[in-house]
Design a protein around this motif. Structure first.
Motif, PDB file in Angstrom:
ATOM      1  N   ILE A 239     -21.309  40.437 -89.871  1.00  0.00           N
ATOM      2  CA  ILE A 239     -19.986  40.629 -90.472  1.00  0.00           C
ATOM      3  C   ILE A 239     -18.931  40.437 -89.390  1.00  0.00           C
ATOM      4  O   ILE A 239     -18.898  41.166 -88.400  1.00  0.00           O
ATOM      5  CB  ILE A 239     -19.867  42.035 -91.086  1.00  0.00           C
ATOM      6  N   GLY A 240     -18.081  39.442 -89.575  1.00  0.00           N
ATOM      7  CA  GLY A 240     -17.083  39.113 -88.570  1.00  0.00           C
ATOM      8  C   GLY A 240     -17.691  38.222 -87.504  1.00  0.00           C
ATOM      9  O   GLY A 240     -17.873  38.627 -86.353  1.00  0.00           O
ATOM     10  N   ALA A 241     -18.010  37.000 -87.884  1.00  0.00           N
ATOM     11  CA  ALA A 241     -18.684  36.078 -86.952  1.00  0.00           C
ATOM     12  C   ALA A 241     -17.800  35.699 -85.780  1.00  0.00           C
ATOM     13  O   ALA A 241     -18.298  35.354 -84.704  1.00  0.00           O
ATOM     14  CB  ALA A 241     -19.134  34.824 -87.700  1.00  0.00           C
ATOM     15  N   GLY A 242     -16.490  35.755 -85.966  1.00  0.00           N
ATOM     16  CA  GLY A 242     -15.562  35.449 -84.871  1.00  0.00           C
ATOM     17  C   GLY A 242     -15.745  34.053 -84.336  1.00  0.00           C
ATOM     18  O   GLY A 242     -15.707  33.066 -85.068  1.00  0.00           O
ATOM     19  N   THR A 243     -16.003  33.946 -83.021  1.00  0.00           N
ATOM     20  CA  THR A 243     -16.185  32.640 -82.383  1.00  0.00           C
ATOM     21  C   THR A 243     -17.635  32.184 -82.388  1.00  0.00           C
ATOM     22  O   THR A 243     -17.953  31.138 -81.832  1.00  0.00           O
ATOM     23  CB  THR A 243     -15.686  32.689 -80.924  1.00  0.00           C
TER      24      THR A 243
ATOM     25  N   LYS B 261     -10.665  29.322 -73.542  1.00  0.00           N
ATOM     26  CA  LYS B 261     -10.500  27.874 -73.658  1.00  0.00           C
ATOM     27  C   LYS B 261     -10.908  27.385 -75.048  1.00  0.00           C
ATOM     28  O   LYS B 261     -10.274  26.488 -75.615  1.00  0.00           O
ATOM     29  CB  LYS B 261     -11.336  27.167 -72.592  1.00  0.00           C
ATOM     30  N   LEU B 262     -11.967  27.977 -75.573  1.00  0.00           N
ATOM     31  CA  LEU B 262     -12.439  27.602 -76.903  1.00  0.00           C
ATOM     32  C   LEU B 262     -11.385  27.903 -77.960  1.00  0.00           C
ATOM     33  O   LEU B 262     -11.069  27.060 -78.812  1.00  0.00           O
ATOM     34  CB  LEU B 262     -13.734  28.354 -77.216  1.00  0.00           C
ATOM     35  N   LEU B 263     -10.829  29.082 -77.902  1.00  0.00           N
ATOM     36  CA  LEU B 263      -9.785  29.469 -78.857  1.00  0.00           C
ATOM     37  C   LEU B 263      -8.544  28.611 -78.685  1.00  0.00           C
ATOM     38  O   LEU B 263      -7.903  28.205 -79.671  1.00  0.00           O
ATOM     39  CB  LEU B 263      -9.439  30.946 -78.688  1.00  0.00           C
TER      40      LEU B 263
END
Length: 284
Positions: A49-53, A7-9
């Motif tokens: 590295i790569g925080a994403g969401t 849902k966030l994405l």
């Protein structure tokens, strides 16, 4: 949990990009294991590295002194800004870790590494650039004190492999030259969204202040290791004959001097044996 991430994405109109290795961690048990393994304190500087969401970032922040979260995908910037707004100890950096480098992150305004007891890398690394990221971090001066990272299970097995095993190779030695590597646990592919094709594993790499293997010339040592494993199915003697412009008798004599049977295969040699071999091959 998975529905929340979806849902966030969706709210931000973001679809995970395969080319960026975007498989977001969604499993609470995996998050807990990462935090437990990292042994974070209020004196630690954490590089993610790569925080994403931001799902791992928001769990790290309350436990560390400062978090620098780097993310290459600019689409995630507003999501991260909103999700992590409550924390005053997080610095979000948009960019490529291989271009910025650890040194670049540690030189950011307001970041003083000397004020922290340890620099730790804690991350779910993007699959497509895991190998160069690991090598780059281990070769940094100064290097981070600790890496707690999620990687493909097969790669984790290669990094932690011992001589005489199927997974053991040049990359095993390259990592174990700099650190003590431990495979903590397997993380199944269902712990991610979207699901990758393979399972992952949690790795703990304790970086040592000095290389664990003593050798006269590091570059020559690694060239011998790579040359040996490039002919993995051959004996160590035959593998090196392809690399060195030497007579067989000459090479066999050097192998005998360091007590390495010329009939052994490269995957049976320890890093220490490769170091002794490299040193004697450099002798005039």
């Amino acid at each position: 949990m998975i529905e929340d991430e979806r849902k966030l994405l969706k709210r931000y109109g973001i679809r995970p990009r395969k080319k960026l290795g975007q498989n977001f961690l969604i499993d609470n048990r995996a998050f807990e294991k990462i935090l437990e393994t990292s042994e974070l304190t209020k004196n630690d500087l954490v590089i993610e590295i790569g925080a994403g969401t931001g799902s791992l970032t928001e769990r790290i922040a309350p436990l560390a002194a400062k978090v620098i979260a780097i993310e290459i995908d600019e689409r995630l910037s507003p999501l991260l800004a909103e999700r992590l707004a409550q924390f005053d100890n997080i610095r979000i950096v948009r960019g490529d870790i291989l271009k910025i480098g650890l040194k670049g992150l540690l030189e950011l305004p307001g970041v003083k590494p000397s004020t922290f007891s340890a620099v730790k890398v804690v991350a779910n690394l993007p699959y497509y650039i895991i190998t160069p990221i690991i090598i780059n971090l281990l070769q940094q001066k100064p290097a981070p004190n600790l890496l707690v990272i999620l990687v493909q299970k097969e790669l984790a097995e290669r990094i932690t492999a011992h001589p005489g095993t199927k997974s053991y190779g040049a990359f095993s030695i390259a990592c174990q030259y700099y650190c003590i590597a431990e495979l903590i646990c397997k993380v199944e592919k269902k712990a991610f969204f979207p699901q990758p094709q393979v399972d992952s594993a949690l790795l703990k790499l304790v970086v040592m202040p000095h290389p664990l293997v003593k050798t006269r010339d590091k570059d020559f040592f690694f060239s011998i290791v790579r040359a040996s494993f490039s002919k993995r199915r051959k004996t160590i003697e035959n593998a090196l004959l392809y690399h060195l412009n030497w007579r067989r008798e000459q090479l066999r004599e050097r192998l005998t001097k360091v007590r390495i049977d010329f009939r052994r295969r490269p995957e049976t040699l320890s890093a220490t044996e490769f170091a002794r071999l490299a040193d004697i091959l450099q002798e005039s």
